[in-house]
Design a protein around this motif. Sequence first.
Motif, PDB file in Angstrom:
ATOM      1  N   ASP A 168       0.969  -0.996   0.051  1.00 42.82           N
ATOM      2  CA  ASP A 168       0.007  -0.201   0.219  1.00 42.82           C
ATOM      3  C   ASP A 168       0.490   0.947  -0.143  1.00 42.82           C
ATOM      4  OD1 ASP A 168       1.288   0.147   2.594  1.00 42.82           O
ATOM      5  OD2 ASP A 168      -1.200  -0.336   3.417  1.00 42.82           O
ATOM      6  N   ALA A 169       0.058   2.033  -0.810  1.00 43.28           N
ATOM      7  CA  ALA A 169       1.087   3.624  -0.121  1.00 43.28           C
ATOM      8  C   ALA A 169       1.714   3.947   0.767  1.00 43.28           C
ATOM      9  CB  ALA A 169      -0.128   4.780  -0.509  1.00 43.28           C
ATOM     10  N   ARG A 170       0.987   4.096   1.925  1.00 42.45           N
ATOM     11  CA  ARG A 170       1.706   4.264   3.519  1.00 42.45           C
ATOM     12  C   ARG A 170       3.589   2.847   3.166  1.00 42.45           C
ATOM     13  NH1 ARG A 170       1.563   5.795   8.486  1.00 42.45           N
ATOM     14  NH2 ARG A 170       3.351   4.059   9.377  1.00 42.45           N
TER      15      ARG A 170
ATOM     16  N   LEU B 291       2.184 -13.596   5.851  1.00 37.87           N
ATOM     17  CA  LEU B 291       1.791 -14.410   6.628  1.00 37.87           C
ATOM     18  C   LEU B 291       0.417 -14.061   7.304  1.00 37.87           C
ATOM     19  CD1 LEU B 291       4.714 -15.835   6.358  1.00 37.87           C
ATOM     20  CD2 LEU B 291       2.902 -16.469   4.795  1.00 37.87           C
ATOM     21  N   LEU B 292       0.451 -12.556   8.228  1.00 41.41           N
ATOM     22  CA  LEU B 292      -0.084 -12.365   9.610  1.00 41.41           C
ATOM     23  C   LEU B 292      -1.046 -11.828   8.925  1.00 41.41           C
ATOM     24  CD1 LEU B 292       2.710 -12.867  12.104  1.00 41.41           C
ATOM     25  CD2 LEU B 292       1.563 -14.384  11.285  1.00 41.41           C
ATOM     26  N   SER B 293      -1.211 -11.249   8.181  1.00 41.79           N
ATOM     27  CA  SER B 293      -2.780 -10.144   8.088  1.00 41.79           C
ATOM     28  C   SER B 293      -3.156 -10.732   6.373  1.00 41.79           C
ATOM     29  CB  SER B 293      -1.737  -8.973   7.442  1.00 41.79           C
ATOM     30  OG  SER B 293      -1.430  -8.829   6.038  1.00 41.79           O
ATOM     31  N   ASP B 294      -4.576  -9.835   6.261  1.00 42.18           N
ATOM     32  CA  ASP B 294      -5.366  -9.972   5.534  1.00 42.18           C
ATOM     33  C   ASP B 294      -5.145  -8.852   4.375  1.00 42.18           C
ATOM     34  OD1 ASP B 294      -6.261 -12.953   5.815  1.00 42.18           O
ATOM     35  OD2 ASP B 294      -7.220 -12.084   7.368  1.00 42.18           O
ATOM     36  N   GLY B 295      -6.405  -9.107   3.534  1.00 40.34           N
ATOM     37  CA  GLY B 295      -6.423  -7.823   2.745  1.00 40.34           C
ATOM     38  C   GLY B 295      -5.716  -7.817   1.538  1.00 40.34           C
ATOM     39  N   LYS B 296      -6.035  -6.744   0.221  1.00 41.39           N
ATOM     40  CA  LYS B 296      -6.102  -6.525  -0.548  1.00 41.39           C
ATOM     41  C   LYS B 296      -4.703  -6.048  -0.775  1.00 41.39           C
ATOM     42  CE  LYS B 296      -8.703  -5.740  -4.156  1.00 41.39           C
ATOM     43  NZ  LYS B 296      -9.951  -4.536  -4.931  1.00 41.39           N
TER      44      LYS B 296
END
Lengths: 82, 336
Positions: free
Chosen positions: B210-212, B238-243
């Motif tokens: 992501d941009a950040r 491995l520890l997160s979801d999302g696009k």
Amino acid sequence: MLDESGLAIERTVSAIEAYLARHPAAADSEQGVAQWWLPAQGLDPPIEHVHRALEILWQRGVIERTAMPDGGTVYRAARRRT
Amino acid sequence: MQTGALPNLIGQSEVFLRAVGLIERMARFDAPVLIQGETGTGKELAARAIHYLSSRQQAPFVALNCGAMPEGLIETELFGCERGAFTDARQARTGLVAAADGGTFFLDELDSLPLRAQVSLLRFLQDKTYRPVGSMRVHCSDVRVIAAASPRLQEMLVAGAFRDDLAFRLNVLMLEMPPLRERGTDALLLAEYFIERHASHYGVAPRHLDARSREWATRYPWPGNVRELDNLIQRALLLSDGKCLDFSLHAAEAGVASPPGMPPPGRPPSQLQSYSDARAQAMSSFERHYLEHLMTAAAGNVTRAARLAGKERRALGKLLKKHGLDHASFHEPAHA
């Protein structure tokens, strides 16, 4: 019957054998096999598969391994005893 | 961007491409190489690239970490020994120099090599001959030696803690692996490369930064260099979801302070955090800045830093590890 992971490991086993057939004097660590030998055979498996494949080849007597004093291991084609 | 015949070397910054150009050149000539660089900059990767691009590519590449060897065993490990050479030598054994015969012997963390072993290695480099411990016979080995050292080596040379004749002998070809903070936007290229690779290996969907995270990656000084980036990407993937992938959150959870000029991740800067979260964030940020300042003042010497901070050396070591700070990256370059 091999599952998907088992098949991938067998592919890795075959690729290492093929590399050693072409480069019988080669030797390197697990990292070197993963970074150089297998990409040369068109494969880029996870390091766990490389580890397992080397273990299988060692059990089959295809490769020999040298324990390094720093904890590493060097793998090479098994030398035939005369 | 992958670099030609070197699929493992990713980057397009000028300083990195210059190093890759040197690797390709050094592969053509059979001379000793000394690779310098901070931890995690890819010194072993560079050594392997030189070997596998060289005429020795069919022969062994044997790597040894000099920092992980018991001092009393180094000569036996390097050159082998005769049966009965010492109490435990029940049979003769060959050493690593013989194991690497015909190929490349890579000595990592050369600056950790004890003085006695430095003498033996120098003797070997002079004429490629050696005597196994306890043997009267002289053996010959055809190996190319590549060594890697941290910036600490310069300091040791000035202090007389490392033999300059050995350094001169190895420093025929000198390769400097640049730190990630000096490689412009290479951190972004490497991040995308690691995301794709680990996503494929772990069987998860690849994502974009992501941009950040993109801004974070270009501002963060990466004290652990490429290795630190790789670990952070794996953890975030491995520890997160999302696009999209926001690894700055995972960095904060691991106690890594935000780069200068960037607010802590997770919420807009104006939003109020809970007292305990704000306190933990401030503590982590304080610790990191204090440690950086302290280690700079102590020129990377952990014992001196512990004395300055009034802390036990071991406790300080733990704190440095927690923040991913390598003492070697604070060593001052030697001035001639």
